[in-house]
Design a protein around this motif. Structure first.
Motif, mmCIF file in Angstrom:
data_model
loop_
_atom_site.group_PDB
_atom_site.id
_atom_site.type_symbol
_atom_site.label_atom_id
_atom_site.label_comp_id
_atom_site.label_asym_id
_atom_site.label_seq_id
_atom_site.Cartn_x
_atom_site.Cartn_y
_atom_site.Cartn_z
ATOM 1 N N VAL A 31 0.833 -1.193 0.000
ATOM 2 C CA VAL A 31 0.000 0.000 0.000
ATOM 3 C C VAL A 31 0.871 1.247 0.000
ATOM 4 O O VAL A 31 2.006 1.239 0.488
ATOM 5 N N THR B 207 0.526 5.161 1.276
ATOM 6 C CA THR B 207 -0.323 6.010 2.110
ATOM 7 C C THR B 207 0.276 7.401 2.271
ATOM 8 O O THR B 207 1.492 7.587 2.192
ATOM 9 N N HIS C 292 -4.723 9.929 1.556
ATOM 10 C CA HIS C 292 -4.332 9.120 0.390
ATOM 11 C C HIS C 292 -4.091 7.674 0.808
ATOM 12 O O HIS C 292 -3.377 7.403 1.780
ATOM 13 N N TYR C 293 -4.691 6.741 0.054
ATOM 14 C CA TYR C 293 -4.475 5.306 0.278
ATOM 15 C C TYR C 293 -4.643 4.604 -1.062
ATOM 16 O O TYR C 293 -5.674 4.743 -1.712
ATOM 17 N N SER D 133 -8.061 0.551 6.347
ATOM 18 C CA SER D 133 -9.074 1.364 7.022
ATOM 19 C C SER D 133 -9.750 0.624 8.166
ATOM 20 O O SER D 133 -10.172 1.231 9.146
ATOM 21 N N GLY E 197 4.102 2.225 6.850
ATOM 22 C CA GLY E 197 3.544 3.058 5.795
ATOM 23 C C GLY E 197 3.967 4.508 5.945
ATOM 24 O O GLY E 197 4.587 4.905 6.940
ATOM 25 N N ARG F 13 -4.057 5.775 10.669
ATOM 26 C CA ARG F 13 -5.312 5.681 9.913
ATOM 27 C C ARG F 13 -6.035 7.024 9.825
ATOM 28 O O ARG F 13 -6.605 7.369 8.798
ATOM 29 N N ALA G 99 -4.487 9.015 6.936
ATOM 30 C CA ALA G 99 -4.738 8.488 5.584
ATOM 31 C C ALA G 99 -6.192 8.632 5.174
ATOM 32 O O ALA G 99 -6.494 8.898 4.004
ATOM 33 N N TRP G 100 -7.110 8.474 6.127
ATOM 34 C CA TRP G 100 -8.534 8.440 5.777
ATOM 35 C C TRP G 100 -9.254 9.737 6.094
ATOM 36 O O TRP G 100 -10.492 9.776 6.061
#
Length: 352
Positions: free
Chosen positions: A51, A53, A57-58, A75, A143, A328, A331-332
């Motif tokens: 992945v 990240t 962004h992911y 996620s 990540g 998380r 990234a989200w």
């Protein structure tokens, strides 16, 4: 005794857990993301997928090798199995309201990263429940948004697991150093095909984990975060972040330790009624509603509440930070708000 498993040994581990009556949950590739789902065999694991990240962004991408755990956190976290997003509480019937009985599930969590292992420990302080059988995976692939090393929650899993695996692919092949952390883990390990681990196997695994610590994409500022948040209540940074925050609550939904809930009562056209529990977020305008209205009406106040609780007052409630550094929330976040950047800005203002 520590052992080295090959791919067949890893598959035997999953099948052994299944035959013991456990539902095995682990990482899979689904809908262009690494998610968590029930495993039937090692073939279900995301072989050769990594992945990428960053803030907001992911993306999954093909790796140059066939690593099964060559990816950072997705996620979904293990929270959804220990503390489900929605849980029925009461339902109406001929005799009135009755509590909903849930059939217990004996889980085996397979491929738990150290940050998530720490999160499981923190969450179980709050929600309780039966501890699943845990197969941890030592992190050798952080990540771009990971900062577990600065939170003391990785990249090495130092306890809390039944078995811990370290994946390695080199000229000697594709293999996994397996270390038992409990008697139950040792019993399972004794039933698997493999060879005893040599000194070099242990040393190489330790080197890989140490290298991961040096490749963290982020770090929290080296300061007393609890004190920093307590003394930064009026910092202008809160208004700055409020101008970027959508108060959507994504950060609380993907966080592996956020635990707030609300209850909902519903009715249907047949006259039935039910009560259920669902995840809630301190970013919801109604979350702080009292008899006179909501207490935290501004985005600045709600973001400050979340961050101050996660990094500060969590210590007062549970004796530890509520953050494990999984990244998380970075990234989200739809607008790419970075909690480490916000903490650094507060720290800079405090020292300036």
């Amino acid at each position: 005794m520590d052992a080295v498993l090959d791919l067949a040994g890893l598959d035997a581990l999953i099948r052994t857990l299944i035959t013991s009556g456990r539902t095995v949950i682990g990482p899979v590739l689904r809908d262009d993301a690494i998610t968590l789902a029930e495993l039937d065999s090692a073939a279900d694991l995301p072989s050769g997928w990594g992945v990428e990240t960053g803030p907001g962004h992911y993306r999954v991408h093909r790796r140059a090798d066939a690593a099964l755990f060559g990816h950072s956190a997705g996620s979904q976290s293990w929270k959804r199995f220990l503390h489900p997003p929605r849980r029925p509480l009461l339902t109406s019937g001929p005799g009135g309201f009755q509590p909903v009985r849930e059939d217990p599930v004996e889980y085996a969590f397979f491929g738990v990263r150290p940050c998530d292992l720490a999160a499981i420990g923190k969450l179980r302080q709050i929600v309780g429940g039966q501890m699943p059988f845990v197969v941890a995976v030592q992190c050798t692939e952080p990540g771009g948004v990971c900062f577990c090393a600065s939170m003391g929650c990785g990249p090495s899993a130092d306890g809390g697991y039944d078995l811990a695996l370290t994946e390695r692919i080199d000229g000697e092949g594709h293999r996994f150093l397996a270390v038992a952390g409990t008697a139950a883990g040792a019993e399972v390990l004794d039933r698997l095909p493999g060879r005893p681990a040599h000194e070099q196997d242990v040393a190489l695994a330790a080197e890989d984990v140490a290298a991961a610590a040096r490749r963290m994409g982020r770090a929290m500022p080296d300061t007393d975060l609890r004190d920093l948040l307590a003394t930064s209540r009026e910092h202008p940074r809160w208004e700055d972040v409020a101008g970027r925050c959508l108060t959507c609550g994504n950060c609380t939904m993907v966080c592996p330790t956020c635990f707030c809930v609300s209850t909902e009562d519903t009715t249907d056209l047949d006259g039935g009624a039910a009560r259920s529990q669902r995840w809630a977020s301190c970013f919801e305008i109604d979350f702080s509603r009292l008899h006179g209205g909501a207490v935290r009406t501004s985005g600045a106040a709600r973001y400050r509440q979340w961050m101050s609780h996660k990094l500060g007052t969590w210590h007062d409630q549970f004796g530890t930070s509520g953050c494990v550094g999984c990244g998380r929330c970075i990234a989200w976040c739809p607008t790419g708000i970075d909690i480490t950047e916000e903490a650094a800005a507060l720290a800079e203002g405090a020292s300036g």
